[in-house]
Design an enzyme around this catalytic site. Structure first.
Site, mmCIF file in Angstrom:
data_model
loop_
_atom_site.group_PDB
_atom_site.id
_atom_site.type_symbol
_atom_site.label_atom_id
_atom_site.label_comp_id
_atom_site.label_asym_id
_atom_site.label_seq_id
_atom_site.Cartn_x
_atom_site.Cartn_y
_atom_site.Cartn_z
ATOM 1 N N ASN A 1 1.051 -7.512 -6.294
ATOM 2 C CA ASN A 1 1.783 -6.657 -7.234
ATOM 3 C C ASN A 1 2.869 -5.872 -6.523
ATOM 4 O O ASN A 1 2.732 -5.498 -5.366
ATOM 5 C CB ASN A 1 0.808 -5.736 -7.984
ATOM 6 N N PHE B 1 4.801 2.068 -9.044
ATOM 7 C CA PHE B 1 4.412 3.341 -9.680
ATOM 8 C C PHE B 1 4.996 3.491 -11.082
ATOM 9 O O PHE B 1 5.552 4.545 -11.415
ATOM 10 C CB PHE B 1 4.848 4.537 -8.817
ATOM 11 N N ASN C 1 -5.818 0.374 0.410
ATOM 12 C CA ASN C 1 -4.860 -0.093 -0.591
ATOM 13 C C ASN C 1 -4.572 -1.587 -0.352
ATOM 14 O O ASN C 1 -5.266 -2.233 0.423
ATOM 15 C CB ASN C 1 -3.581 0.742 -0.483
ATOM 16 N N LYS D 1 -5.962 8.104 0.643
ATOM 17 C CA LYS D 1 -6.069 6.637 0.533
ATOM 18 C C LYS D 1 -5.095 5.980 1.495
ATOM 19 O O LYS D 1 -3.893 6.254 1.468
ATOM 20 C CB LYS D 1 -5.770 6.204 -0.901
ATOM 21 N N SER E 1 0.783 3.010 -0.964
ATOM 22 C CA SER E 1 1.328 1.945 -1.808
ATOM 23 C C SER E 1 2.566 1.360 -1.136
ATOM 24 O O SER E 1 3.439 2.101 -0.697
ATOM 25 C CB SER E 1 1.707 2.492 -3.177
ATOM 26 N N ASN F 1 4.941 -0.344 -2.492
ATOM 27 C CA ASN F 1 6.040 -0.660 -3.400
ATOM 28 C C ASN F 1 6.989 0.496 -3.700
ATOM 29 O O ASN F 1 7.865 0.377 -4.537
ATOM 30 C CB ASN F 1 5.462 -1.212 -4.709
ATOM 31 N N THR F 2 6.803 1.616 -3.023
ATOM 32 C CA THR F 2 7.775 2.707 -3.061
ATOM 33 C C THR F 2 8.325 2.823 -1.648
ATOM 34 O O THR F 2 7.591 3.224 -0.740
ATOM 35 C CB THR F 2 7.097 4.028 -3.515
HETATM 36 C C1 LIG Z 1 -1.733 -4.283 -10.272
HETATM 37 C C2 LIG Z 1 -2.230 -3.299 -9.274
HETATM 38 C C3 LIG Z 1 -1.740 -1.994 -9.327
HETATM 39 C C4 LIG Z 1 -2.199 -1.041 -8.405
HETATM 40 N N1 LIG Z 1 -1.732 0.239 -8.485
HETATM 41 C C5 LIG Z 1 -2.204 1.192 -7.637
HETATM 42 C C6 LIG Z 1 -1.765 2.539 -7.737
HETATM 43 O O1 LIG Z 1 -0.987 2.913 -8.613
HETATM 44 N N2 LIG Z 1 -2.256 3.428 -6.830
HETATM 45 C C7 LIG Z 1 -3.132 3.071 -5.855
HETATM 46 O O2 LIG Z 1 -3.566 3.928 -5.064
HETATM 47 N N3 LIG Z 1 -3.591 1.799 -5.752
HETATM 48 C C8 LIG Z 1 -3.136 0.864 -6.608
HETATM 49 N N4 LIG Z 1 -3.595 -0.428 -6.503
HETATM 50 C C9 LIG Z 1 -4.513 -0.783 -5.406
HETATM 51 C C10 LIG Z 1 -5.988 -0.793 -5.839
HETATM 52 O O3 LIG Z 1 -6.408 0.492 -6.236
HETATM 53 C C11 LIG Z 1 -6.874 -1.274 -4.672
HETATM 54 O O4 LIG Z 1 -6.772 -0.368 -3.602
HETATM 55 C C12 LIG Z 1 -6.499 -2.656 -4.168
HETATM 56 O O5 LIG Z 1 -6.072 -3.493 -5.232
HETATM 57 C C13 LIG Z 1 -7.653 -3.354 -3.450
HETATM 58 O O6 LIG Z 1 -8.750 -3.534 -4.306
HETATM 59 P P1 LIG Z 1 -9.063 -4.932 -5.081
HETATM 60 O O7 LIG Z 1 -8.954 -6.030 -4.069
HETATM 61 O O8 LIG Z 1 -10.433 -4.751 -5.650
HETATM 62 O O9 LIG Z 1 -8.015 -5.039 -6.152
HETATM 63 C C14 LIG Z 1 -3.142 -1.407 -7.411
HETATM 64 C C15 LIG Z 1 -3.621 -2.715 -7.380
HETATM 65 C C16 LIG Z 1 -3.197 -3.658 -8.284
HETATM 66 C C17 LIG Z 1 -3.731 -5.055 -8.221
#
Ligand SMILES: Cc1cc2nc3c(=O)[nH]c(=O)nc-3n(C[C@H](O)[C@H](O)[C@H](O)COP(=O)(O)O)c2cc1C
Length: 363
Positions: A110, A114, A243, A214, A173, A175-176
């Site tokens: 992704n 934000f 993350n 985080k 994150s 992406n910022t």
């Molecule tokens: C579509 C998407 C959007 C995410 N947005 C955020 C976010 O806004 N803030 C954040 O701290 N982590 C965000 N994450 C990261 C997740 O909270 C998590 O740390 C990461 O995906 C690893 O866990 P997973 O493998 O179970 O998805 C996002 C993940 C995905 C897939």
């Protein structure tokens, strides 16, 4: 009922564009009737950061960015829900497409950037549910064009303190642009000092809200040394590890692995478990960890716990396994406790940390 819902919806959802499928899932969640959650086994309860979690399985940030359905998620069996990331001002995020399934790898990439409704709207939603109970954490980030990113975090600590069960300071994150630089020693020290100050300022009116940090899985171990040192010095209550990653493991087989953004799901599992273990040995019990990254089964959840996580979160695996996974993980964890004659998961937190940190680095 959840299993029937998954059986009906999963094949259909997989045919949709990933972001449309997510929107549809959010809409479906809001329709779930307001029944109280099922009784949990007390063996699954976890006490951490001064909070009592009914079970250790949390919804990770990014799924419910705007606090539209935290109560539905709690009713579905999550022990806690983290909403956000929220930024002070609303943001549209990056242009679509920005969310990709790596189906052959059970991964997700992704680059949402934000996208969210902004602090004011999200605060209104959280205030409207404030007396319903359940642990709802608020994950805060900074606006892309903010002239003072640290001030964005500080402001949101003050704004959300009355309605947040805990805060997550998200500096990880990808992406910022530039956000991850806030993980560097001096910058992180300044950020956390000001965040903790803000929390103290509102303590008399809002109570003592735990603050978690985080981190990214792409930190070097030297950088992790600094991060943990600063977090301990500043009295942070816990860390969330990890993350999404910018790395692309060689084992990936999907055609869209070169999309820009953060990778999550199964291909992140080993790296994030390693980072949990590396963090656990550095923290030396000063505070608990939440482990997240590629958890898609009871076994994967257990690995994170044995690596050093007191609690876990998941997101990407829901795309492939559906909501029934939450119940499955809890039931598997309970079976392990019963089989090994233990009263709680706290007895095995970190049991494998030393061994994991001695293994070859996962590639
Ligand atoms: C579509 C998407 C959007 C995410 N947005 C955020 C976010 O806004 N803030 C954040 O701290 N982590 C965000 N994450 C990261 C997740 O909270 C998590 O740390 C990461 O995906 C690893 O866990 P997973 O493998 O179970 O998805 C996002 C993940 C995905 C897939």
């Amino acid at each position: 009922m959840i299993r029937a819902f998954d059986a009906l919806t999963l094949p259909l959802m997989r045919r949709l564009d990933a972001e449309d499928a997510h929107r549809l899932a959010m809409r479906g969640l809001k329709l779930i009737p307001a029944a109280p959650p099922r009784e949990e086994s007390p063996r699954l309860a976890v006490r951490a950061f001064g909070l009592n979690f009914p079970n250790p399985v949390g919804m990770a940030a990014g799924f419910d960015k705007n606090a539209e359905a935290p109560d539905a998620l709690l009713r579905l069996g999550f022990g806690f829900v983290e909403i956000g990331s929220v930024t002070p001002l609303p943001q549209v995020g990056n242009p679509r497409p920005r969310l990709f399934r790596l189906a052959s790898d059970e991964g997700v990439i992704n680059r949402m950037g934000f996208n969210n409704d902004g602090a004011e709207v999200v605060l209104r939603r959280l205030a409207a549910r404030a007396n319903r109970g359940g642990i709802v954490g608020v994950n805060v980030g900074a606006n892309k064009d903010s002239p003072d990113r640290v001030a964005d975090y500080v402001r949101q600590i003050e704004i959300f303190a009355p309605v947040a069960s805990y805060f997550t300071v998200n500096v990880s994150s990808p992406n910022t642009p530039g956000l991850r630089n806030l993980q560097q020693g001096d910058m992180l020290d300044d950020l956390l000092a000001r965040v903790v100050e803000a929390r103290e300022r509102v303590r008399s009116s809002a109570g003592d809200t735990p603050v978690l940090l985080k981190i990214a899985p792409d930190l070097t171990l030297n950088e992790l040394d600094d991060v943990v040192h600063v977090a301990r010095q500043r009295g942070i209550d816990g860390m969330i590890v990890t993350n999404t990653t910018l790395a692309r493991p060689r084992t990936l087989r999907s055609s869209n692995v070169d999309e820009q953004g953060g990778l999550s799901g199964r291909p992140l599992a080993r790296l994030s478990t390693r980072m949990v273990a590396e963090t656990y040995v550095r923290v030396e019990g000063a505070f608990p960890l939440i482990g997240v990254g590629g958890i898609d089964s009871g076994g994967a959840a257990l690995m994170k716990i044995r690596a050093g996580a007191s609690l876990i979160q998941l997101y990407s695996s829901l795309v492939y396994k559906g909501l029934g996974l939450v119940h499955q993980i809890k039931s598997d964890l309970l079976s392990v406790l019963r089989r090994t004659g233990r009263d709680s998961l706290s007895e095995i937190v970190g049991a494998d940390a030393a061994q994991i940190t001695a293994e070859d680095w996962p590639v």
